[in-house]
Write a protein that holds these residues in place. Structure first.
Motif, PDB file in Angstrom:
ATOM      1  N   LEU A 238       0.832  -1.206   0.000  1.00 43.82           N
ATOM      2  CA  LEU A 238       0.000   0.000   0.000  1.00 43.82           C
ATOM      3  C   LEU A 238       0.869   1.260   0.000  1.00 43.82           C
ATOM      4  CD1 LEU A 238      -2.795  -1.030   2.543  1.00 43.82           C
ATOM      5  CD2 LEU A 238      -3.012  -0.817   0.061  1.00 43.82           C
ATOM      6  N   ALA A 239       1.939   1.236   0.800  1.00 45.82           N
ATOM      7  CA  ALA A 239       2.834   2.392   0.848  1.00 45.82           C
ATOM      8  C   ALA A 239       3.554   2.589  -0.477  1.00 45.82           C
ATOM      9  CB  ALA A 239       3.842   2.226   1.984  1.00 45.82           C
ATOM     10  N   ILE A 240       3.968   1.503  -1.104  1.00 50.02           N
ATOM     11  CA  ILE A 240       4.658   1.588  -2.397  1.00 50.02           C
ATOM     12  C   ILE A 240       3.732   2.127  -3.471  1.00 50.02           C
ATOM     13  CG2 ILE A 240       5.714   0.217  -4.243  1.00 50.02           C
ATOM     14  CD1 ILE A 240       6.830  -1.617  -2.050  1.00 50.02           C
ATOM     15  N   LEU A 241       2.488   1.637  -3.500  1.00 54.20           N
ATOM     16  CA  LEU A 241       1.525   2.121  -4.490  1.00 54.20           C
ATOM     17  C   LEU A 241       1.262   3.612  -4.298  1.00 54.20           C
ATOM     18  CD1 LEU A 241      -1.082  -0.809  -4.561  1.00 54.20           C
ATOM     19  CD2 LEU A 241       0.623  -0.219  -6.304  1.00 54.20           C
ATOM     20  N   THR A 242       1.173   4.038  -3.045  1.00 53.93           N
ATOM     21  CA  THR A 242       0.977   5.464  -2.773  1.00 53.93           C
ATOM     22  C   THR A 242       2.165   6.275  -3.270  1.00 53.93           C
ATOM     23  OG1 THR A 242      -0.352   4.954  -0.813  1.00 53.93           O
ATOM     24  CG2 THR A 242       0.579   7.170  -0.964  1.00 53.93           C
ATOM     25  N   ALA A 243       3.385   5.766  -3.013  1.00 53.26           N
ATOM     26  CA  ALA A 243       4.585   6.476  -3.446  1.00 53.26           C
ATOM     27  C   ALA A 243       4.659   6.562  -4.970  1.00 53.26           C
ATOM     28  CB  ALA A 243       5.829   5.776  -2.899  1.00 53.26           C
ATOM     29  N   LEU A 244       4.345   5.460  -5.653  1.00 54.58           N
ATOM     30  CA  LEU A 244       4.384   5.465  -7.111  1.00 54.58           C
ATOM     31  C   LEU A 244       3.356   6.443  -7.680  1.00 54.58           C
ATOM     32  CD1 LEU A 244       4.804   1.637  -7.871  1.00 54.58           C
ATOM     33  CD2 LEU A 244       6.538   3.438  -8.069  1.00 54.58           C
ATOM     34  N   PHE A 245       2.175   6.442  -7.076  1.00 51.06           N
ATOM     35  CA  PHE A 245       1.134   7.361  -7.534  1.00 51.06           C
ATOM     36  C   PHE A 245       1.539   8.806  -7.296  1.00 51.06           C
ATOM     37  CE2 PHE A 245      -2.984   9.568  -6.665  1.00 51.06           C
ATOM     38  CZ  PHE A 245      -3.441   9.556  -7.973  1.00 51.06           C
ATOM     39  N   SER A 246       2.192   9.043  -6.150  1.00 56.29           N
ATOM     40  CA  SER A 246       2.591  10.410  -5.831  1.00 56.29           C
ATOM     41  C   SER A 246       3.693  10.919  -6.745  1.00 56.29           C
ATOM     42  CB  SER A 246       3.064  10.490  -4.376  1.00 56.29           C
ATOM     43  OG  SER A 246       4.275   9.790  -4.204  1.00 56.29           O
ATOM     44  N   LEU A 247       4.410  10.011  -7.393  1.00 54.17           N
ATOM     45  CA  LEU A 247       5.486  10.422  -8.297  1.00 54.17           C
ATOM     46  C   LEU A 247       4.983  10.761  -9.695  1.00 54.17           C
ATOM     47  CD1 LEU A 247       8.303   7.916  -7.299  1.00 54.17           C
ATOM     48  CD2 LEU A 247       8.187  10.367  -6.797  1.00 54.17           C
ATOM     49  N   LEU A 248       3.675  10.675  -9.912  1.00 58.41           N
ATOM     50  CA  LEU A 248       3.110  10.973 -11.228  1.00 58.41           C
ATOM     51  C   LEU A 248       3.450  12.384 -11.697  1.00 58.41           C
ATOM     52  CD1 LEU A 248       1.244  10.209 -13.611  1.00 58.41           C
ATOM     53  CD2 LEU A 248      -0.682  10.991 -12.229  1.00 58.41           C
ATOM     54  N   PRO A 249       3.230  13.430 -10.892  1.00 57.16           N
ATOM     55  CA  PRO A 249       3.598  14.777 -11.359  1.00 57.16           C
ATOM     56  C   PRO A 249       5.097  14.923 -11.615  1.00 57.16           C
ATOM     57  CG  PRO A 249       2.089  14.904  -9.502  1.00 57.16           C
ATOM     58  CD  PRO A 249       2.539  13.485  -9.593  1.00 57.16           C
TER      59      PRO A 249
ATOM     60  N   GLY B 193       8.587  26.539 -18.271  1.00 61.00           N
ATOM     61  CA  GLY B 193       7.930  26.265 -16.997  1.00 61.00           C
ATOM     62  C   GLY B 193       8.417  24.981 -16.367  1.00 61.00           C
ATOM     63  N   ASN B 194       8.617  23.949 -17.175  1.00 60.78           N
ATOM     64  CA  ASN B 194       9.099  22.679 -16.652  1.00 60.78           C
ATOM     65  C   ASN B 194      10.540  22.768 -16.180  1.00 60.78           C
ATOM     66  OD1 ASN B 194       6.979  20.624 -16.780  1.00 60.78           O
ATOM     67  ND2 ASN B 194       6.959  21.104 -18.956  1.00 60.78           N
ATOM     68  N   MET B 195      11.347  23.586 -16.823  1.00 57.49           N
ATOM     69  CA  MET B 195      12.719  23.766 -16.355  1.00 57.49           C
ATOM     70  C   MET B 195      12.734  24.454 -14.992  1.00 57.49           C
ATOM     71  SD  MET B 195      14.512  22.276 -18.582  1.00 57.49           S
ATOM     72  CE  MET B 195      13.082  21.200 -18.710  1.00 57.49           C
ATOM     73  N   LEU B 196      11.857  25.428 -14.814  1.00 56.70           N
ATOM     74  CA  LEU B 196      11.747  26.065 -13.507  1.00 56.70           C
ATOM     75  C   LEU B 196      11.264  25.064 -12.451  1.00 56.70           C
ATOM     76  CD1 LEU B 196      10.147  29.496 -14.481  1.00 56.70           C
ATOM     77  CD2 LEU B 196      12.528  29.048 -13.908  1.00 56.70           C
ATOM     78  N   ALA B 197      10.332  24.210 -12.838  1.00 57.41           N
ATOM     79  CA  ALA B 197       9.822  23.207 -11.903  1.00 57.41           C
ATOM     80  C   ALA B 197      10.908  22.210 -11.514  1.00 57.41           C
ATOM     81  CB  ALA B 197       8.639  22.469 -12.524  1.00 57.41           C
ATOM     82  N   SER B 198      11.808  21.898 -12.425  1.00 54.35           N
ATOM     83  CA  SER B 198      12.895  20.968 -12.101  1.00 54.35           C
ATOM     84  C   SER B 198      13.816  21.552 -11.037  1.00 54.35           C
ATOM     85  CB  SER B 198      13.684  20.620 -13.370  1.00 54.35           C
ATOM     86  OG  SER B 198      14.359  21.760 -13.878  1.00 54.35           O
ATOM     87  N   VAL B 199      14.082  22.848 -11.092  1.00 52.94           N
ATOM     88  CA  VAL B 199      14.884  23.498 -10.059  1.00 52.94           C
ATOM     89  C   VAL B 199      14.138  23.483  -8.731  1.00 52.94           C
ATOM     90  CG1 VAL B 199      16.061  25.621  -9.379  1.00 52.94           C
ATOM     91  CG2 VAL B 199      15.979  24.962 -11.791  1.00 52.94           C
ATOM     92  N   LEU B 200      12.837  23.687  -8.789  1.00 47.64           N
ATOM     93  CA  LEU B 200      12.012  23.665  -7.589  1.00 47.64           C
ATOM     94  C   LEU B 200      12.055  22.294  -6.917  1.00 47.64           C
ATOM     95  CD1 LEU B 200      10.133  25.645  -6.090  1.00 47.64           C
ATOM     96  CD2 LEU B 200       8.236  24.707  -7.398  1.00 47.64           C
ATOM     97  N   VAL B 201      12.005  21.237  -7.709  1.00 53.30           N
ATOM     98  CA  VAL B 201      12.094  19.884  -7.170  1.00 53.30           C
ATOM     99  C   VAL B 201      13.451  19.657  -6.511  1.00 53.30           C
ATOM    100  CG1 VAL B 201      12.162  17.436  -7.800  1.00 53.30           C
ATOM    101  CG2 VAL B 201      10.420  18.924  -8.769  1.00 53.30           C
ATOM    102  N   PHE B 202      14.504  20.170  -7.109  1.00 55.80           N
ATOM    103  CA  PHE B 202      15.844  20.037  -6.532  1.00 55.80           C
ATOM    104  C   PHE B 202      15.916  20.718  -5.169  1.00 55.80           C
ATOM    105  CE2 PHE B 202      20.225  21.646  -6.037  1.00 55.80           C
ATOM    106  CZ  PHE B 202      20.896  20.419  -6.004  1.00 55.80           C
TER     107      PHE B 202
ATOM    108  N   PRO C 121       4.289  23.235  -7.385  1.00 52.59           N
ATOM    109  CA  PRO C 121       3.127  24.142  -7.391  1.00 52.59           C
ATOM    110  C   PRO C 121       1.891  23.435  -7.911  1.00 52.59           C
ATOM    111  CG  PRO C 121       4.665  24.689  -9.149  1.00 52.59           C
ATOM    112  CD  PRO C 121       5.349  23.688  -8.288  1.00 52.59           C
ATOM    113  N   GLY C 122       0.744  23.890  -7.439  1.00 56.61           N
ATOM    114  CA  GLY C 122      -0.500  23.242  -7.838  1.00 56.61           C
ATOM    115  C   GLY C 122      -0.713  23.211  -9.331  1.00 56.61           C
ATOM    116  N   ILE C 123      -0.182  24.208 -10.044  1.00 56.60           N
ATOM    117  CA  ILE C 123      -0.393  24.229 -11.486  1.00 56.60           C
ATOM    118  C   ILE C 123       0.362  23.098 -12.178  1.00 56.60           C
ATOM    119  CG2 ILE C 123       1.496  25.852 -11.937  1.00 56.60           C
ATOM    120  CD1 ILE C 123      -0.264  27.044 -14.156  1.00 56.60           C
ATOM    121  N   VAL C 124       1.555  22.732 -11.657  1.00 58.23           N
ATOM    122  CA  VAL C 124       2.305  21.624 -12.249  1.00 58.23           C
ATOM    123  C   VAL C 124       1.592  20.306 -11.983  1.00 58.23           C
ATOM    124  CG1 VAL C 124       4.491  20.374 -12.199  1.00 58.23           C
ATOM    125  CG2 VAL C 124       4.485  22.862 -12.096  1.00 58.23           C
TER     126      VAL C 124
END
Length: 531
Positions: A36-47, A241-250, A378-381
């Motif tokens: 269950l935890a793994i499925l949640t983690a995989l789903f959360s990695l969708l964005p 926008g995606n390049m900015l989001a990649s920095v945000l993830v870092f 961000p919610g928009i991503v």
């Protein structure tokens, strides 16, 4: 307590021998909880997968060109400065307020306990709207720090106050008997016991700073999130926008590593025999008046100013701003999404919280980390990721309530996870071991012991999720079914048109709707504290 349980276990014969010294079995089996935890983690990695895919499709040369440019450096500096100033400010205000309320002879401490939690009922963008109404020229880094600190310090105060209320004061009394002064006791004994509450609260504040859009957009302070929104709204430049989001993830990854390291492996559950002593409150003496004035100033700035200007705009608008055919549907839909989203998010968070506390390992930490990464986006991503996936893979679910609830779960899972983790950490596993050694099935011991002890923390997490959903803006704009109107989206629509009188009723309704949940969160924190 542990001696009594061992004695009872000895009388239980062979059953005790088999169970003594072993970890309590999880209610649904290790494999089920892990799956269950793994499925949640995989789903959360969708964005995140969406961002990575779009980044890879961009190409290395283009990605480097978009990331290493002056504009990104400017946004990075703004974001880092915002976090470096705001997070310590929230820690000082949150922990300081909790200590005054729980450990000193502060007059009216019960009233102040509620007052310091009250600002959580005001959305950050409503706070910004009110301060812009008071000071129209408000802009820049210090304005962002002001609004963010006043909006988010309760995220530190509430868990810190709950932890202080549960701590056994005998430890502090022992330290004092050895000659340590009040300040030495606080820094050497009390503060280390607040590590989990402080690290979790600081992480929540930092993640909010990374993902917040409305509050900073209203004061014209540029962060990665506001820049991403501008890219998608004005130029539809998905690549930039995606390049900015990649920095945000870092940046989020760095925060998560720091939080995990600062949390440590120490345990804070009390399992010894005997009753917990009553806390001895320290007299404030000459500091009583300064303490009262400081808390009054903080409450006025964080709660009084927003409420005053919302009411002022409502009075200025008169009865014309109250159109029932507009705000009643928005209110009902906000209630529905908030309640369902809070329930689903809390249920989804439980397996991961259980693994993080009862079976800590690098694997459980990685699973937990995946959720924090997603929530930092961000919610928009997150919204655009769901739009893309639903259209290309499951076109039938596009713009349905289920997709919007799923986005809420991913965005606000850490709010439930942090509270559940703290609640489970203070539900000693030895009690579960004792119940199972006395013949109770894992599922029975789970419901009678673990779930019962962690229920207040779970309710507190659900209240935080509800508050977040009530105030969520960007993902709702992208993913809500046609005709859906929430209080947040209607408020933003009118305030963006500089219709401050028209936006005021929605701001007031959000505050009134959030206030009972904030009070519930406060009450649940008292239950966690054993008060």
């Amino acid at each position: 307590m542990s001696t009594d349980l061992s004695a009872s276990g000895t009388q239980a014969g062979s059953t005790t021998t088999a169970g003594k010294g072993k970890r309590p079995r999880p209610p649904f089996g290790v494999s089920t909880v892990s799956v269950l935890a793994i499925l949640t983690a995989l789903f959360s990695l969708l964005p995140l997968g969406y961002v990575v895919y779009m980044t890879a499709a961009t190409g290395w040369d283009t990605a480097v060109e978009l990331i290493f440019r002056p504009r990104v450096a400017e946004l990075l500096l703004n974001t880092i400065l915002l976090m470096v100033i705001t997070v310590p400010a929230c820690l000082v205000l949150g922990v300081g307020g909790a200590w005054l309320v729980e450990r000193t002879k502060l007059r009216g401490h019960r009233w102040w306990a509620v007052a310091l939690a009250a600002p959580l009922a005001i959305p950050a963008f409503v706070n910004s709207y009110s301060w812009v109404s008071a000071v129209p020229s408000l802009a820049g880094i210090w304005s962002g720090v002001l609004i963010a600190t006043l909006s988010y310090f309760p995220l530190v105060y509430i868990p810190a106050a709950a932890t202080l209320g549960r701590l056994d004061p005998a430890i502090e009394q022992s330290a004092a008997s050895l000659g340590l002064g009040p300040w030495a006791v606080f820094f050497r004994v009390v503060l280390p016991q607040l590590r989990i509450a402080m690290s979790g609260g600081a992480l929540l504040v930092a993640l909010h700073l990374l993902a917040e859009y409305g509050a900073f957009a209203m004061i014209r302070f540029d962060t990665f999130t506001t820049a991403i929104m501008v890219q998608f709204q004005s130029t539809f430049n998905g690549t930039a926008g995606n390049m900015l989001a990649s920095v945000l993830v870092f940046l989020c990854l760095i925060l998560l590593v720091v939080e995990v390291r600062s949390r440590g492996t120490a345990r804070y559950a009390r399992i010894g025999s005997g009753a917990q002593a009553k806390a001895t409150r320290m007299p404030l003496g000459l500091y009583q008046v300064p303490a009262q004035l400081a808390l009054l100033a903080l409450t006025v700035l964080a709660f009084g100013v927003p409420v005053w200007f919302v009411l002022r705009w409502i009075v200025a608008g008169g009865l014309d701003v109250w159109a029932a055919d507009e705000f009643i549907p928005a209110l009902l839909q906000t209630l529905m999404y908030g309640a369902v989203g809070a329930l689903v998010t809390t249920i989804v968070a439980f397996p991961m919280a259980y693994l993080a506390v009862r079976r800590p390992s690098w694997f459980s930490k990685m699973l937990e980390l995946s959720n924090y990464i997603t929530s930092s986006l961000p919610g928009i991503v997150v919204g655009l990721a769901f739009v893309t996936v639903s259209i290309r893979v499951l076109p039938g679910v596009y713009q349905t309530a289920g997709v919007l609830i799923a986005a809420y779960v991913l965005l606000f899972l850490p709010r439930a996870l942090v509270n559940l983790r703290a609640g489970l950490a203070q539900a000693p596993k030895e009690l579960d071991e004792a119940a199972q050694s006395l013949g109770k099935a894992p599922l029975v011991s789970f419901f009678r012991v673990t779930l019962r002890l962690s229920a207040p923390a779970a309710a507190g997490g659900a209240a935080l999720v509800f508050l977040a959903i009530v105030n969520e803006l960007t993902a709702t704009l992208l993913l809500s079914p046609n005709g859906t109107r929430t209080l947040a989206t209607e408020f933003w629509s009118k305030s963006s048109e500089i219709d401050y009188t028209g936006a005021a009723p929605y701001a007031l309704l959000m505050i009134l709707l959030s206030a009972p949940m904030t009070y519930l969160l406060f009450q649940q924190s008292k239950k966690v504290a054993g008060q």
